[in-house]
Design an enzyme around this catalytic site. Structure first.
Site, PDB file in Angstrom:
ATOM      1  CE  LYS A  63      13.960   7.455  -0.753  1.00 17.45           C
ATOM      2  NZ  LYS A  63      14.726   6.733   0.251  1.00 17.45           N
TER       3      LYS A  63
ATOM      4  CB  CYS B 238      10.616   7.394   4.166  1.00 20.93           C
ATOM      5  SG  CYS B 238      11.847   6.356   4.921  1.00 20.93           S
TER       6      CYS B 238
HETATM    7  N1  SAJ Z   1       0.508   3.185   3.239  1.00 25.85           N
HETATM    8  C1  SAJ Z   1      -0.852   3.358   2.925  1.00 25.85           C
HETATM    9  N2  SAJ Z   1      -1.291   2.941   1.695  1.00 25.85           N
HETATM   10  C2  SAJ Z   1      -0.459   2.364   0.780  1.00 25.85           C
HETATM   11  C3  SAJ Z   1       0.931   2.192   1.118  1.00 25.85           C
HETATM   12  C4  SAJ Z   1       1.380   2.613   2.367  1.00 25.85           C
HETATM   13  O1  SAJ Z   1      -1.639   3.872   3.717  1.00 25.85           O
HETATM   14  O2  SAJ Z   1      -0.929   2.003  -0.302  1.00 25.85           O
HETATM   15  C5  SAJ Z   1       1.001   3.656   4.550  1.00 25.85           C
HETATM   16  C6  SAJ Z   1       1.629   2.547   5.395  1.00 25.85           C
HETATM   17  O3  SAJ Z   1       0.656   1.948   6.228  1.00 25.85           O
HETATM   18  C7  SAJ Z   1       2.671   3.313   6.224  1.00 25.85           C
HETATM   19  C8  SAJ Z   1       3.112   4.421   5.270  1.00 25.85           C
HETATM   20  O4  SAJ Z   1       2.066   4.550   4.294  1.00 25.85           O
HETATM   21  O5  SAJ Z   1       2.083   3.892   7.372  1.00 25.85           O
HETATM   22  C9  SAJ Z   1       4.446   4.163   4.578  1.00 25.85           C
HETATM   23  O6  SAJ Z   1       4.405   2.880   4.069  1.00 25.85           O
HETATM   24  P1  SAJ Z   1       5.476   2.348   2.976  1.00 25.85           P
HETATM   25  O7  SAJ Z   1       4.994   1.053   2.487  1.00 25.85           O
HETATM   26  O8  SAJ Z   1       5.731   3.388   1.974  1.00 25.85           O
HETATM   27  O9  SAJ Z   1       6.762   2.064   3.865  1.00 25.85           O
HETATM   28  P2  SAJ Z   1       8.127   2.862   4.137  1.00 25.85           P
HETATM   29  O10 SAJ Z   1       7.841   4.260   4.493  1.00 25.85           O
HETATM   30  O11 SAJ Z   1       8.874   2.038   5.116  1.00 25.85           O
HETATM   31  O12 SAJ Z   1       8.947   2.743   2.793  1.00 25.85           O
HETATM   32  C10 SAJ Z   1       9.004   3.748   1.866  1.00 25.85           C
HETATM   33  C11 SAJ Z   1       9.197   3.054   0.529  1.00 25.85           C
HETATM   34  N3  SAJ Z   1       9.118   4.033  -0.521  1.00 25.85           N
HETATM   35  C12 SAJ Z   1       8.432   3.726  -1.614  1.00 25.85           C
HETATM   36  O13 SAJ Z   1       7.841   2.712  -1.746  1.00 25.85           O
HETATM   37  C13 SAJ Z   1       8.455   4.758  -2.684  1.00 25.85           C
HETATM   38  C14 SAJ Z   1      10.560   2.422   0.450  1.00 25.85           C
HETATM   39  O14 SAJ Z   1      10.781   1.931  -0.855  1.00 25.85           O
HETATM   40  C15 SAJ Z   1      11.622   3.461   0.765  1.00 25.85           C
HETATM   41  O15 SAJ Z   1      12.886   2.880   0.764  1.00 25.85           O
HETATM   42  C16 SAJ Z   1      11.340   4.015   2.139  1.00 25.85           C
HETATM   43  O16 SAJ Z   1      10.096   4.632   2.123  1.00 25.85           O
HETATM   44  C17 SAJ Z   1      12.453   5.019   2.446  1.00 25.85           C
HETATM   45  O17 SAJ Z   1      13.319   4.638   3.246  1.00 25.85           O
HETATM   46  O18 SAJ Z   1      12.491   6.065   1.835  1.00 25.85           O
END
Ligand code: SAJ
Length: 438
Positions: free
Chosen positions: A221, A275
């Site tokens: 994780k 996260c």
């Molecule tokens: N972000 C970027 N570029 C990207 C993807 C995201 O700048 O290409 C930014 C987003 O704008 C945001 C942050 O990163 O500010 C996090 O975005 P996210 O899409 O990762 O959203 P989370 O944090 O809600 O979800 C993540 C996810 N983890 C993964 O994809 C590996 C989700 O699957 C997890 O369940 C979650 O963390 C968690 O609870 O751990």
């Protein structure tokens, strides 16, 4: 063990869920919907009372959750309380409390986790199954969870009770869908514990259920979220590079991802949420300082620097329009950390606003998903010398730049999420800068 396994298979076992947040509430509702009697334990009395009334504390667009909560409350299969003694009635207990890191030391801040474990321990019965879903540092199940439960319950985790770790994989906006569709990793303190936990998740998880040990599951994780953070940092560094050479990173990314085995992530205004910004520190904490990590901390610092880079873009654009940040009226579109959610945990907008205010700007924040920022958009932008987009909410994607042009005092536009077309913006007279596309 067989009695409990049968009770889980037949859904006659009672399940308690400790912590009714973004992870715990959807899980509690899903298990109740699957047919289990579920006890939701929430230490915040107001939140517990609201949920009991069917008021869902999770805002933003969360498909199906409000209806599911109403359904399972109506059916009497979900009961909510603040009393951990109710866990005595449960055969299976899930723990889904927050596990942040200390903002300075980056060490895990397990106050909520330790409180839940210490409150549960005295109410644990022989043969119960405890499953931790919160993301934790590698080694935490052996070094914190097991010892606290064994001490407070006077039972042993190899037969006295069963202990497993099954990290959540939920995302705001897709909570119920992720619960159903995502593959899950189940780490057992013993193989029997992993088997028992699988029996439970089988009732609602359509993805794979992969069994392993607790340390491997902890590493999986923390690593998968750190992988995402490092990938985003790489994309952000390429964005900065493209700005220097005068190219558009989004065009570069599109074409890079057409080559085999490439999946360049999306550069932008920063990385927020509960996260991705903290799980890399949980991962490194597991090494107890034995590893001199370089890539992971560097990725963190690149992603943490992006909101400040956006502030710099705004300053440069204002100067190009004959103004200064000092005394400027700046409107920031988006307070959430993720589009179409009302979740502002570790939102990149927070350090951006702080930086702009330190440079003497007056800030108006607009975000339709937050009551305090749900202003009329025209009013929020009118008279503004600079508009900065931080979150790609649908409302902003639908916005006509010509309207925006007619509302602002000075046509300066900084696009932190590649929502608007640079050529059109410039044709309308905006001084425009996008992250990775100046
Ligand atoms: N972000 C970027 N570029 C990207 C993807 C995201 O700048 O290409 C930014 C987003 O704008 C945001 C942050 O990163 O500010 C996090 O975005 P996210 O899409 O990762 O959203 P989370 O944090 O809600 O979800 C993540 C996810 N983890 C993964 O994809 C590996 C989700 O699957 C997890 O369940 C979650 O963390 C968690 O609870 O751990």
């Amino acid at each position: 063990m067989e009695n409990l396994a049968e009770g889980i298979r037949q859904k006659t076992a009672t399940v308690a869920v400790i912590g009714l947040g973004y992870v715990g509430l959807p899980v509690a509702c899903t298990l109740a919907h699957a047919g289990f009697r579920v006890l939701g334990i929430e230490r915040d009395p107001t939140k517990a009372a609201d949920i009991s009334e069917g008021l869902c504390p999770i805002g933003g667009d969360e498909p199906g959750l409000v209806d599911l909560l109403a359904e399972v409350l109506e059916a009497g299969r979900l009961k909510v309380s603040t009393d951990h003694q109710d866990c005595r009635q449960a055969d299976v207990i899930l723990i889904a409390v927050e596990t942040p890191v200390d903002p300075h030391s980056k060490a895990p801040a397990y106050e909520a986790l330790r409180a839940a474990l210490s409150a549960l321990g005295p109410n644990l019965k022989p043969g119960d199954l405890v499953i931790v879903e919160s993301t934790i540092a590698p080694g935490t199940m052996d070094e914190v969870v097991r010892p606290v439960l064994e001490e407070t319950s006077a039972l042993k985790a190899d037969g006295g009770f069963y202990l497993a770790f099954c990290p959540e994989r939920v995302m705001p906006g897709k909570l119920l869908a992720n619960l159903r569709n995502c593959d899950r990793v189940i780490g057992g303190a013993t193989p029997q514990a992993a088997e028992l936990a699988r029996e439970l998740y089988r009732h609602f998880v359509e993805g794979d259920l992969d069994l392993t040990d607790t340390l491997t599951a902890e590493l999986v994780k923390a690593t998968e979220n750190t992988y995402r953070d490092v990938q985003i940092a790489f994309a952000n560094e390429i964005a900065l590079l493209c700005e220097n050479v005068g190219a558009n990173v989004h065009e570069v990314r599109e074409l890079v991802n057409k080559s085999p085995f490439r999946d360049m992530h999306v550069p932008g205004a920063g990385v927020g949420g509960h996260c991705i910004p903290k799980d890399p520190w949980l991962l490194l904490h597991g090494t107890q300082g034995k590893l001199q990590a370089r890539l992971v901390p560097t990725a963190r610092s690149i992603n943490d620097s992006m909101p400040l880079h956006v502030a710099q873009l705004a300053e440069d654009c204002l100067v190009a329009s004959g103004r200064e940040m000092q005394g400027a009226q700046v409107t920031v579109l988006g307070y959430a950390y993720l589009e179409n959610t009302s979740d502002a945990r570790n939102s990149p907008t927070i350090p951006l606003v702080q930086s702009l205010q330190e440079s003497g700007a007056t800030i108006t924040i607009h975000d339709p998903h937050f009551e305090e920022y749900d202003l009329d958009l025209e009013e929020a932008v009118s008279g503004s010398h600079c508009v900065i987009l931080m979150v790609a909410h649908d409302e902003y994607r639908a916005l006509d730049l010509a309207d925006l042009r007619s509302w602002v005092a000075t046509p300066v536009l900084v696009d932190g999420r590649n929502v608007w077309d640079k050529t059109r913006a410039r044709d309308l007279g905006f001084v425009y800068a996008g992250v990775g596309n100046r």
